[in-house]
Design an enzyme around this catalytic site. Structure first.
Site, PDB file in Angstrom:
ATOM      1  N   SER A 117       0.816  -1.210   0.000  1.00  0.00           N
ATOM      2  CA  SER A 117       0.000   0.000   0.000  1.00  0.00           C
ATOM      3  C   SER A 117       0.852   1.263   0.000  1.00  0.00           C
ATOM      4  O   SER A 117       0.474   2.273  -0.589  1.00  0.00           O
ATOM      5  CB  SER A 117      -0.962   0.004   1.189  1.00  0.00           C
ATOM      6  OG  SER A 117      -0.244  -0.056   2.406  1.00  0.00           O
ATOM      7  N   SER A 118       2.036   1.208   0.620  1.00  0.00           N
ATOM      8  CA  SER A 118       2.915   2.388   0.631  1.00  0.00           C
ATOM      9  C   SER A 118       3.361   2.741  -0.790  1.00  0.00           C
ATOM     10  O   SER A 118       3.503   3.917  -1.125  1.00  0.00           O
ATOM     11  CB  SER A 118       4.130   2.154   1.530  1.00  0.00           C
ATOM     12  OG  SER A 118       4.843   1.001   1.116  1.00  0.00           O
ATOM     13  N   ARG A 121       0.375   4.303  -2.791  1.00  0.00           N
ATOM     14  CA  ARG A 121       0.104   5.703  -2.449  1.00  0.00           C
ATOM     15  C   ARG A 121       0.918   6.688  -3.277  1.00  0.00           C
ATOM     16  O   ARG A 121       0.577   7.865  -3.358  1.00  0.00           O
ATOM     17  CB  ARG A 121       0.365   5.935  -0.963  1.00  0.00           C
ATOM     18  CG  ARG A 121      -0.653   5.249  -0.093  1.00  0.00           C
ATOM     19  CD  ARG A 121      -0.408   5.530   1.394  1.00  0.00           C
ATOM     20  NE  ARG A 121      -1.132   4.559   2.168  1.00  0.00           N
ATOM     21  CZ  ARG A 121      -0.577   3.669   2.977  1.00  0.00           C
ATOM     22  NH1 ARG A 121       0.735   3.653   3.153  1.00  0.00           N
ATOM     23  NH2 ARG A 121      -1.314   2.809   3.628  1.00  0.00           N
ATOM     24  N   LEU A 143       5.382 -10.000 -12.868  1.00  0.00           N
ATOM     25  CA  LEU A 143       4.679  -8.873 -12.270  1.00  0.00           C
ATOM     26  C   LEU A 143       4.310  -7.865 -13.354  1.00  0.00           C
ATOM     27  O   LEU A 143       5.061  -7.666 -14.299  1.00  0.00           O
ATOM     28  CB  LEU A 143       5.573  -8.198 -11.223  1.00  0.00           C
ATOM     29  CG  LEU A 143       6.106  -9.115 -10.127  1.00  0.00           C
ATOM     30  CD1 LEU A 143       7.187  -8.411  -9.323  1.00  0.00           C
ATOM     31  CD2 LEU A 143       4.974  -9.575  -9.234  1.00  0.00           C
ATOM     32  N   GLU A 144       3.168  -7.236 -13.185  1.00  0.00           N
ATOM     33  CA  GLU A 144       2.696  -6.206 -14.109  1.00  0.00           C
ATOM     34  C   GLU A 144       2.634  -4.902 -13.327  1.00  0.00           C
ATOM     35  O   GLU A 144       1.830  -4.767 -12.410  1.00  0.00           O
ATOM     36  CB  GLU A 144       1.313  -6.569 -14.633  1.00  0.00           C
ATOM     37  CG  GLU A 144       1.260  -7.916 -15.317  1.00  0.00           C
ATOM     38  CD  GLU A 144       0.061  -8.749 -14.889  1.00  0.00           C
ATOM     39  OE1 GLU A 144      -0.781  -8.264 -14.109  1.00  0.00           O
ATOM     40  OE2 GLU A 144      -0.020  -9.900 -15.315  1.00  0.00           O
TER      41      GLU A 144
END
Length: 159
Positions: A117-118, A121, A143-144
């Protein structure tokens, strides 16, 4: 259902869940997750609107006949980086990457890829689609990334 840290450690000890190279269980296993690191290779997808004209590709993808290998050939540039050499990730671009670790899941466990989440943001979306890692999976996780923020983000291999 998510596994608690103690259950993740038990699965590692029993050898069904494997990370190669191994993860530092004291630093990278959280309450119900395992932090994985970035590999040293990124695939930067071109500014597609500009690249379409150059590649002679129509302005659409037909999902009936679509092959990712064609898309990557026309629009992807592979960039390899050393651990102390960051990849400067521009805004509003798609980048594909991999986990440094190869992951082996036993037949009774599935996984899920989620960003932090960091990072969200500041506009970094991680693994924007298909977060499920199926039981029996054995490989690095692709990973995308998408940078929806207004400025470049520095991505470091090993982070």
């Amino acid at each position: 259902m998510r596994l608690a840290a103690s259950e993740i450690k038990r699965e590692l000890d029993e050898g069904g869940l494997v990370f190669d190279p191994p993860v530092d269980v004291d630093r990278r296993i959280d309450a119900s997750s395992v932090d994985l690191c970035l590999a040293d290779t990124f695939i930067l997808v071109a500014d597609v609107l500009r690249a379409q004209a150059k590649a002679g590709v129509l302005g659409r993808i037909d999902l009936k006949t679509y092959r990712f290998s064609q898309f990557r050939e026309h629009f992807g540039t592979t960039v390899a980086k050393a651990p102390d050499d960051p990849f400067e990730y521009p805004p509003l671009r798609l980048v594909l990457g991999y986990t440094r670790e190869s992951v082996t899941l036993p037949q009774h466990l599935g996984g899920r890829v989620e960003g932090k989440s960091s990072n969200a943001r500041i506009g970094l979306f991680v693994h924007i689609n298909a977060p499920t890692i199926h039981p029996g999976f054995e490989n690095q996780i692709q990973l995308e990334f998408y940078n929806v923020g207004p400025i470049p983000i520095m991505l470091y291999p090993g982070e």
